[in-house]
Design an enzyme around this catalytic site. Structure first.
Site, short mmCIF file in Angstrom:
data_model
loop_
_atom_site.label_atom_id
_atom_site.label_comp_id
_atom_site.label_asym_id
_atom_site.label_seq_id
_atom_site.Cartn_x
_atom_site.Cartn_y
_atom_site.Cartn_z
N HIS A 1 64.86 26.18 -34.38
CA HIS A 1 64.01 27.08 -33.59
C HIS A 1 64.32 28.50 -34.01
O HIS A 1 65.49 28.91 -34.08
CB HIS A 1 64.33 26.89 -32.10
N LEU B 1 58.48 27.98 -34.61
CA LEU B 1 58.32 29.42 -34.87
C LEU B 1 57.57 29.98 -33.67
O LEU B 1 56.35 29.87 -33.58
CB LEU B 1 57.54 29.62 -36.17
N GLU B 2 58.32 30.57 -32.73
CA GLU B 2 57.73 30.88 -31.44
C GLU B 2 57.59 32.38 -31.20
O GLU B 2 58.54 33.15 -31.32
CB GLU B 2 58.58 30.26 -30.31
N VAL B 3 56.37 32.77 -30.86
CA VAL B 3 56.00 34.13 -30.44
C VAL B 3 56.53 35.19 -31.39
O VAL B 3 57.35 36.04 -31.03
CB VAL B 3 56.47 34.41 -28.98
#
Length: 270
Positions: A120, A164-166
């Site tokens: 993450h 792949l967050e925000v």
């Protein structure tokens, strides 16, 4: 029944990235959601370990399943051995890859044992105190470089992919094009390899905050409210029937022949 031999593999998912095929991904928590995702043709399901079971694997059918190994504060896994045992347990159950947001050395241990690991980067909810809470990461050159360096460290230890967050869409595009890992985008724009949403957002019954990247396709909240009203009404009718004697009716009871009843009464002197 779908077997492991006719489900997608890590190699298949990598091939999808290589040919530029966009990948659909949903987080699900129930057998019904998993079965619906399979019937609809969703590519990847994300299922937390606490929800994963042989029945859930069967419901997921041909979907490639990522099983979540909960990071220490959110679960009871602490050491590399804990994580490895959990990964093997869920592999036997039919997990195809495993989400792990633990330390780099734990992730490396899993990778060294040929466990397909999804890490993450960007906004990592379990570690977001270090990046300022639940907000975008990578909006400055310095922050974007931090995300890039994280991706490169994950590459080096052999991770299969990363959520792949925000992060800004143009940063996500550069990262996705310059890594062999599968980038599972959640609020990272259109250029990530996969678009990843929670089923509750897609179905419109989000509990709590609804993120900017969420898109709702159906209003299940209204249907759930209607069903709850119907549930309460049915319970009230049941209570009324019990109190008035309307329930049970003859079709709800077990009959006994008159002669058998008479014999019973004689036997116990009633």
């Amino acid at each position: 029944m779908v077997t492991k031999n006719n489900r997608p593999t890590v190699a298949d998912i990598r091939a999808m990235k290589a040919r530029g095929q966009k990948i659909s991904m949903l987080y699900v928590t129930s057998l019904e959601e998993a079965a619906a995702a399979n019937a609809a043709g969703v590519d990847i399901l994300s299922i937390e370990g606490r929800f994963f079971s042989p029945e859930m694997r069967d419901a997921a059918g041909r979907c490639f399943v990522q099983v979540g190994l909960p990071y220490g504060p959110a679960g009871d896994l602490v050491s590399a051995e804990d994580y490895l045992k959990a990964a093997y347990h869920f592999t036997r159950m039919g997990g195809d890859c495993f989400y792990c947001a633990a330390s780099l050395d734990i992730q490396k241990t899993l990778c060294d044992n040929a466990v397909p690991i999804v890490a993450h980067v960007g906004l990592i909810p379990s570690q977001c105190t270090w990046t300022g809470g639940f907000k975008a990461v990578g909006r400055t050159a310095e922050s974007a470089r931090w995300v890039w360096d994280h991706v490169k460290r994950l590459e080096a230890i052999g991770c299969f992919g990363a959520e792949l967050e925000v992060v800004p869409d143009r940063i996500a595009e550069l990262i996705t094009r310059n890594t062999p890992m599968i980038m599972l985008g959640m609020g990272a724009g259109p250029h990530a390899d996969a678009q990843y949403l929670f089923s509750e957002d897609v179905l419109g019954h989000t509990a709590g905050h609804k993120p900017r990247h969420a898109k709702t396709y159906r209003n299940f909240a209204a249907e759930f409210e209607r069903l709850q009203r119907e549930r309460i009404a049915a319970y009230r009718e049941f209570i009324a029937d019990v109190r008035t004697g309307a329930y049970p009716e003859p079709q709800h009871v077990v009959p006994i022949a008159d002669e058998e009843l008479a014999a019973f009464k004689a036997a116990v002197d009633l």
